[in-house]
Design a protein around this motif. Structure first.
Motif, PDB file in Angstrom:
ATOM      1  N   TYR A  60      -4.413   0.203   7.750  1.00  0.00           N
ATOM      2  CA  TYR A  60      -4.740  -1.210   7.687  1.00  0.00           C
ATOM      3  C   TYR A  60      -5.303  -1.594   6.325  1.00  0.00           C
ATOM      4  O   TYR A  60      -6.100  -0.855   5.756  1.00  0.00           O
ATOM      5  CB  TYR A  60      -5.740  -1.565   8.794  1.00  0.00           C
ATOM      6  CG  TYR A  60      -5.133  -1.421  10.164  1.00  0.00           C
ATOM      7  CD1 TYR A  60      -4.557  -2.506  10.800  1.00  0.00           C
ATOM      8  CD2 TYR A  60      -5.093  -0.182  10.789  1.00  0.00           C
ATOM      9  CE1 TYR A  60      -3.964  -2.372  12.041  1.00  0.00           C
ATOM     10  CE2 TYR A  60      -4.512  -0.040  12.036  1.00  0.00           C
ATOM     11  CZ  TYR A  60      -3.943  -1.131  12.650  1.00  0.00           C
ATOM     12  OH  TYR A  60      -3.356  -0.996  13.875  1.00  0.00           O
ATOM     13  N   TYR A  61      -4.859  -2.744   5.800  1.00  0.00           N
ATOM     14  CA  TYR A  61      -5.344  -3.250   4.523  1.00  0.00           C
ATOM     15  C   TYR A  61      -5.692  -4.723   4.698  1.00  0.00           C
ATOM     16  O   TYR A  61      -5.235  -5.371   5.641  1.00  0.00           O
ATOM     17  CB  TYR A  61      -4.256  -3.142   3.448  1.00  0.00           C
ATOM     18  CG  TYR A  61      -3.641  -1.781   3.334  1.00  0.00           C
ATOM     19  CD1 TYR A  61      -4.266  -0.775   2.600  1.00  0.00           C
ATOM     20  CD2 TYR A  61      -2.420  -1.502   3.929  1.00  0.00           C
ATOM     21  CE1 TYR A  61      -3.698   0.488   2.492  1.00  0.00           C
ATOM     22  CE2 TYR A  61      -1.838  -0.247   3.822  1.00  0.00           C
ATOM     23  CZ  TYR A  61      -2.478   0.740   3.098  1.00  0.00           C
ATOM     24  OH  TYR A  61      -1.915   1.973   2.995  1.00  0.00           O
ATOM     25  N   LYS A  62      -6.482  -5.259   3.760  1.00  0.00           N
ATOM     26  CA  LYS A  62      -6.582  -6.710   3.673  1.00  0.00           C
ATOM     27  C   LYS A  62      -6.018  -7.121   2.333  1.00  0.00           C
ATOM     28  O   LYS A  62      -6.376  -6.542   1.305  1.00  0.00           O
ATOM     29  CB  LYS A  62      -8.037  -7.174   3.848  1.00  0.00           C
ATOM     30  CG  LYS A  62      -8.411  -7.194   5.314  1.00  0.00           C
ATOM     31  CD  LYS A  62      -9.616  -8.061   5.616  1.00  0.00           C
ATOM     32  CE  LYS A  62      -9.807  -8.105   7.139  1.00  0.00           C
ATOM     33  NZ  LYS A  62     -11.189  -8.471   7.493  1.00  0.00           N
ATOM     34  N   ASN A 113      -4.931 -10.011  -0.798  1.00  0.00           N
ATOM     35  CA  ASN A 113      -5.779 -10.859  -1.638  1.00  0.00           C
ATOM     36  C   ASN A 113      -6.348 -12.051  -0.872  1.00  0.00           C
ATOM     37  O   ASN A 113      -7.458 -12.503  -1.141  1.00  0.00           O
ATOM     38  CB  ASN A 113      -4.974 -11.374  -2.841  1.00  0.00           C
ATOM     39  CG  ASN A 113      -4.603 -10.217  -3.755  1.00  0.00           C
ATOM     40  OD1 ASN A 113      -5.204  -9.142  -3.652  1.00  0.00           O
ATOM     41  ND2 ASN A 113      -3.626 -10.421  -4.626  1.00  0.00           N
ATOM     42  N   GLU A 157      -5.056  -9.522   7.180  1.00  0.00           N
ATOM     43  CA  GLU A 157      -4.884  -8.109   7.495  1.00  0.00           C
ATOM     44  C   GLU A 157      -3.396  -7.759   7.491  1.00  0.00           C
ATOM     45  O   GLU A 157      -2.589  -8.408   8.159  1.00  0.00           O
ATOM     46  CB  GLU A 157      -5.485  -7.815   8.872  1.00  0.00           C
ATOM     47  CG  GLU A 157      -5.619  -6.333   9.136  1.00  0.00           C
ATOM     48  CD  GLU A 157      -6.410  -6.060  10.406  1.00  0.00           C
ATOM     49  OE1 GLU A 157      -6.413  -6.909  11.299  1.00  0.00           O
ATOM     50  OE2 GLU A 157      -7.017  -4.982  10.491  1.00  0.00           O
ATOM     51  N   ARG A 188      -0.674  -4.210   7.493  1.00  0.00           N
ATOM     52  CA  ARG A 188      -0.716  -2.775   7.795  1.00  0.00           C
ATOM     53  C   ARG A 188       0.610  -2.142   7.428  1.00  0.00           C
ATOM     54  O   ARG A 188       1.647  -2.821   7.347  1.00  0.00           O
ATOM     55  CB  ARG A 188      -1.033  -2.515   9.268  1.00  0.00           C
ATOM     56  CG  ARG A 188       0.100  -2.831  10.213  1.00  0.00           C
ATOM     57  CD  ARG A 188      -0.243  -2.459  11.663  1.00  0.00           C
ATOM     58  NE  ARG A 188       0.968  -2.478  12.492  1.00  0.00           N
ATOM     59  CZ  ARG A 188       0.976  -2.309  13.801  1.00  0.00           C
ATOM     60  NH1 ARG A 188      -0.155  -2.117  14.450  1.00  0.00           N
ATOM     61  NH2 ARG A 188       2.114  -2.327  14.492  1.00  0.00           N
ATOM     62  N   TYR A 225      -7.833   4.718   3.022  1.00  0.00           N
ATOM     63  CA  TYR A 225      -6.798   4.106   2.190  1.00  0.00           C
ATOM     64  C   TYR A 225      -7.082   2.633   1.966  1.00  0.00           C
ATOM     65  O   TYR A 225      -7.488   1.917   2.883  1.00  0.00           O
ATOM     66  CB  TYR A 225      -5.430   4.287   2.848  1.00  0.00           C
ATOM     67  CG  TYR A 225      -5.029   5.735   2.893  1.00  0.00           C
ATOM     68  CD1 TYR A 225      -4.272   6.294   1.875  1.00  0.00           C
ATOM     69  CD2 TYR A 225      -5.446   6.564   3.920  1.00  0.00           C
ATOM     70  CE1 TYR A 225      -3.933   7.635   1.887  1.00  0.00           C
ATOM     71  CE2 TYR A 225      -5.116   7.907   3.939  1.00  0.00           C
ATOM     72  CZ  TYR A 225      -4.374   8.433   2.929  1.00  0.00           C
ATOM     73  OH  TYR A 225      -4.054   9.761   2.932  1.00  0.00           O
ATOM     74  N   LYS A 279      -5.652  -1.015  -0.549  1.00  0.00           N
ATOM     75  CA  LYS A 279      -4.709  -1.502  -1.552  1.00  0.00           C
ATOM     76  C   LYS A 279      -5.523  -2.325  -2.537  1.00  0.00           C
ATOM     77  O   LYS A 279      -6.323  -3.169  -2.133  1.00  0.00           O
ATOM     78  CB  LYS A 279      -3.605  -2.340  -0.904  1.00  0.00           C
ATOM     79  CG  LYS A 279      -2.526  -1.431  -0.323  1.00  0.00           C
ATOM     80  CD  LYS A 279      -1.213  -2.133  -0.102  1.00  0.00           C
ATOM     81  CE  LYS A 279      -0.195  -1.099   0.354  1.00  0.00           C
ATOM     82  NZ  LYS A 279       0.909  -1.706   1.092  1.00  0.00           N
ATOM     83  N   LYS A 298     -12.557  -0.199  10.731  1.00  0.00           N
ATOM     84  CA  LYS A 298     -11.454  -0.227   9.760  1.00  0.00           C
ATOM     85  C   LYS A 298     -12.067  -0.588   8.410  1.00  0.00           C
ATOM     86  O   LYS A 298     -12.779  -1.588   8.304  1.00  0.00           O
ATOM     87  CB  LYS A 298     -10.420  -1.287  10.151  1.00  0.00           C
ATOM     88  CG  LYS A 298      -9.655  -0.991  11.425  1.00  0.00           C
ATOM     89  CD  LYS A 298      -8.676  -2.149  11.671  1.00  0.00           C
ATOM     90  CE  LYS A 298      -8.012  -2.050  13.016  1.00  0.00           C
ATOM     91  NZ  LYS A 298      -7.333  -3.334  13.353  1.00  0.00           N
ATOM     92  N   TYR A 299     -11.779   0.193   7.408  1.00  0.00           N
ATOM     93  CA  TYR A 299     -12.397  -0.009   6.091  1.00  0.00           C
ATOM     94  C   TYR A 299     -11.449  -0.735   5.141  1.00  0.00           C
ATOM     95  O   TYR A 299     -10.254  -0.444   5.106  1.00  0.00           O
ATOM     96  CB  TYR A 299     -12.805   1.347   5.497  1.00  0.00           C
ATOM     97  CG  TYR A 299     -13.919   1.993   6.290  1.00  0.00           C
ATOM     98  CD1 TYR A 299     -15.247   1.796   5.935  1.00  0.00           C
ATOM     99  CD2 TYR A 299     -13.643   2.743   7.421  1.00  0.00           C
ATOM    100  CE1 TYR A 299     -16.266   2.359   6.678  1.00  0.00           C
ATOM    101  CE2 TYR A 299     -14.662   3.304   8.171  1.00  0.00           C
ATOM    102  CZ  TYR A 299     -15.970   3.109   7.793  1.00  0.00           C
ATOM    103  OH  TYR A 299     -16.984   3.642   8.531  1.00  0.00           O
ATOM    104  N   TYR A 300     -11.997  -1.689   4.377  1.00  0.00           N
ATOM    105  CA  TYR A 300     -11.220  -2.443   3.399  1.00  0.00           C
ATOM    106  C   TYR A 300     -12.010  -2.479   2.111  1.00  0.00           C
ATOM    107  O   TYR A 300     -13.213  -2.257   2.096  1.00  0.00           O
ATOM    108  CB  TYR A 300     -11.013  -3.879   3.875  1.00  0.00           C
ATOM    109  CG  TYR A 300     -10.465  -4.002   5.261  1.00  0.00           C
ATOM    110  CD1 TYR A 300      -9.094  -3.850   5.501  1.00  0.00           C
ATOM    111  CD2 TYR A 300     -11.307  -4.277   6.331  1.00  0.00           C
ATOM    112  CE1 TYR A 300      -8.598  -3.961   6.788  1.00  0.00           C
ATOM    113  CE2 TYR A 300     -10.807  -4.386   7.617  1.00  0.00           C
ATOM    114  CZ  TYR A 300      -9.448  -4.227   7.839  1.00  0.00           C
ATOM    115  OH  TYR A 300      -8.962  -4.327   9.101  1.00  0.00           O
ATOM    116  N   ASN A 307     -11.874  -8.319  -2.855  1.00  0.00           N
ATOM    117  CA  ASN A 307     -11.400  -8.615  -4.215  1.00  0.00           C
ATOM    118  C   ASN A 307     -12.302  -8.018  -5.290  1.00  0.00           C
ATOM    119  O   ASN A 307     -11.831  -7.627  -6.359  1.00  0.00           O
ATOM    120  CB  ASN A 307     -11.317 -10.134  -4.416  1.00  0.00           C
ATOM    121  CG  ASN A 307     -10.239 -10.735  -3.535  1.00  0.00           C
ATOM    122  OD1 ASN A 307      -9.370  -9.985  -3.065  1.00  0.00           O
ATOM    123  ND2 ASN A 307     -10.284 -12.030  -3.325  1.00  0.00           N
TER     124      ASN A 307
END
Lengths: 398, 398, 398
Positions: free
Chosen positions: A309-311, A313, A317, A319, B309, B311, C308-310, C313
């Protein structure tokens, strides 16, 4: 003496009960046939007890089941070059899923061998993957809120264009949907064949307070750093090449890597603890556990999906969905230990002694039925007393 | 009567077979020596059966092995202050890895005690960590595509500057590479010593339809909320302080925390189900399972790597690699339950009775060999019949 | 002959020992009462052996415990609509936690049923959730560096405003803190009731080299694709509806979904391997394993936290903390297989034969105590020899 026997003198009776020794009166027959038969059956039963019960089955031992703890550690790196990711090196934290389970002692570890990645998924709406139940002509073919068991999301009730020619029901889901119809061939991470895994196994037999490790005492750390398990040359090395294990299980790694599967690593700790502790060593064997026969099977192979999972810009969310095919290695530790114990010994010997009494019964039957002197024998063996108490004193008659 | 005995009248024979009672003719010897020997051996065997077989080994019972289910929950927080991260509070979802496994019932849970973090790794090229096999002079020392077993990536074939004085082979990998030569000392998360873990354990013996929990009936929830396990004062409290368990296992938490290890939490459910259910209570014990002896060992301690992980702004995947040292607690539940059953009772008593027949054999031997009246005894005990059927009616002779 | 008996001729003695057959001299009493009693007890013991020992307890068999390997796969999607996330579809990689464990063979899988999300947590300082121990009036009520066992972080020593009226100690923690006092009702993912899980189970009995799968031979893949387990109509289908399992365990899914719990899926592989392999089939049963009784319990239900880790910016790590309530399904495989083996057969039969000798003892006692001709019987049965070696030849007297 006759008085005591007639139960008139208590004290005398007690003494007689305590110290009067009773023994059977025996008829000894000097007949070689019956005698030989008697000795033969006796010999067979005693031989059975000595050889089979004591030697092979070790019935004189008490037994206990093994209790074990396992930890595993996989080593190796793979370079892949795909259109989605470009050049990418996979290391242990990436291809052993979940990474920590590799060493996590759950007696299982999984090595990814093939991967279908779907990057950039977000919560949105998109057309379903075409199938018999998802194709549609108009909105009326789709039911709002309906969830297909094999579908990827919840239908919105709209029928939308999937490609130029195909319309499918729209779903609320993580879009774009994964298309897993084409499996990479050869397997993306097929080089995992050359990886090694270190398996540490501590066992104990609580009943006998016996503990041991598969890192045997006589093996030093220098040897352990360089060895690889081989049934003939290195049977005690706890480091296994993945490809070697799959081959020993009778499978082809490159084929198995495509769709995954389950390999059992059996560690057999059967031990005879009446021998010194150094003879108690583990025996390793390997076999495929899952059903590769597609006949009476569903979802052959071994795969599962997970996501990173990412967020992005805009703090939305996203993934990367990964459909991972892998070989799961189940470390299955089993064994029974036996150690001399008086109870099973007595039970087995006692039961066999009781069996020996059967021999007499057989020989008696032979003696009283088949022998030409059977009447003579019967006269000597049996003293008849009829119901009236009249005695038939055969012995005194002779 | 003589006719029936001569087997000429079938009906009479049958009746005799059915209702004619056969009993051994006994020779009673009023010899105090043999009699006392006989009673002594009989007494010893009966005492053995009563005390050892019945009382200690409970051989009159059928047995069953325990089946169990475990869940665990760790509590506690740690504050750390490192150059990489600054002030950081570690809570359960962070230091119990993987977080959900802490309660996931796999009969194991892992608490991080020490950590080496390598933030900002991306897929790129960098020089290998110097070692005997990775140091190089020129490109010809490095092989493109080669993967070192203990290396961190796939070699590109170039020999590059690692530091001012050292050149190593370049690898494609998650760069920058982790340098794990210096382990934080004291352990970063050594305060985990004060954490507590709640262990819930449900067991059953399916053969006896017996179920129980380690949260015993007579314990109320108020007590459970505040208690901590202590062998003397709170032996039934299912909440354990991590440091206490390590101490009971004979280890020093602060030393063990540096490199990790495995602690076994043994729950012994051995029960005699002939007693009321309330006497069936778990006994806890602790011991270190992994090998801390560096002699015949590799990779002592317990560590693994995992990654988080991300981004970054340019949508390039980066990760924070974490080499985690931790103490894994394996909850090992074992036990046997016994309950009265007629089959083992009969088997054990029967076998012992059979053994009693050995006593007669021994006493007979004593009587016929060592006694001064042995010839008299032999004459009375044995009635000889030779092979020709001629009787040697010793009894009538006397 | 007399010489040999007198032990003067070795050769003759040996021959006699080897081929001289010894058999008991028997007294036959034609008394219907004792005879009938004798036969009755004999019949009862033989009937017990035939019916109970052989037929019911199968004591003629050697036994082995099952070794098993399990993999599971859950199917289904759920749409939720919350104020925090908006419309969100939960698929398998999201609600089976950790995703891969769903199929990871740890004999357990967990399906989320309820969720409390706390998005946007960062490492910072914030007031504790109010409770008896965290409320404060001034900084002196808070201890810098103190960690509450049930708290969420490490106290900074400051007393700060939590709301307009309440002041609590400030903590360094992942802030904002989770507030889990209100649990979503009905359960957010209550629709998981309709999900299905495929359970693949491979077993073996190593002692008998017996292997089998719960995907039985006679079931084809078409059937497997569409069936759902039902005790009556589809007892061999390995696909289970979650709601059906919970109902069979005697629970209400919608209530259990709120706070979670543990359901045991018991697979019973008890087999009689003397019968053909096709009769060895698994029997499924379900029951709740955790304690729902709040009396002697803490933390009823089943929940855990994960995150969940993010990186946002500004490259600051944020996380979404998820307190997840779920139903964990523990697949518990058990069973014993039995197969004919000569050792337990001999032991059981031998022990029973030994017991038969007790019958004679009982009948002798009846004969010598209760019968009116008891003196006659005693005279015939016992030949007395006194300590001086004088014979009391009762038989010849009659």
């Amino acid at each position: 003496m006759t008085e005591a026997m007639g139960c008139k003198n208590c004290c005398s009776i007690c003494l007689q009960c305590l110290f009067g020794y009773e023994t059977n009166v025996m008829l000894v027959i000097n007949n070689k046939g019956v005698g030989a038969l008697f000795r033969l059956i006796q010999f067979l039963i005693i031989a059975y007890v000595a050889v089979y019960v004591c030697w092979i089955q070790r019935a004189y031992q008490d037994t206990d089941s093994v209790i074990s703890s396992v930890s595993t550690k996989v080593k190796g790196n793979i370079l892949t070059n795909t259109s989605i990711e470009g050049v990418h090196v996979w290391d242990v934290p990436e291809y052993v899923i979940p990474p920590q389970v590799s060493i996590f002692g759950e007696k299982s570890f999984l090595v990814l061998t093939n991967v279908i990645q779907t990057p950039g998924q977000t919560q949105s709406k998109c057309p379903e993957i075409p199938s018999l139940v998802t194709k549609c002509e108009s909105d009326s073919d789709c039911i709002e809120g309906h969830t297909e068991v094999h579908g990827n999301g919840v239908q919105t009730g709209h029928c939308v264009q999937y490609s130029d020619t195909i319309k499918t029901c729209e779903v609320q889901a993580w879009c774009p949907l994964e298309n897993d119809t084409i499996i990479p061939k050869p397997a993306l991470l097929g080089a995992a064949e050359h990886f090694t895994v270190l398996i540490k196994n501590n066992i104990q037999y609580p009943k006998f307070s016996f503990r041991k490790r598969n890192l045997l005492h006589h093996i030093n750390s220098t040897y352990l750093k360089n060895c690889t398990f081989d049934r003939k040359t290195d049977p005690h090395c706890p480091i296994f090449r993945l490809g070697h294990m799959v081959t020993e299980a009778g499978e082809d790694f490159s084929i198995m890597a495509l769709k995954g599967g389950i390999i059992g690593i059996f560690i057999d700790w059967n031990c005879d603890l009446d021998f010194p502790e150094r003879f108690c060593i583990p025996k390793y064997s390997f076999s495929r556990l899952d059903n590769k026969n597609p006949e009476n099977n569903i979802a052959p192979g071994y795969n599962f999906r997970f996501a990173k999972y990412y967020k992005n810009n805009k703090s939305i969310e996203t993934r990367t969905l990964i459909k991972a095919f892998g070989i799961r290695f189940d470390v299955i530790v089993f064994g029974m230990a036996g150690k001399f114990n008086i109870v099973p010994t007595i039970v087995n010997l006692g039961a066999t002694l009781a069996f020996l009494s059967l021999v007499t019964a057989i020989c008696d039957w032979v003696m009283l039925t088949c022998m030409k002197d059977r009447d003579q024998y019967a006269k000597r063996k049996f003293i008849h007393l009829n119901q009236n108490g009249d005695s038939v004193p055969l012995v005194s008659k002779s």
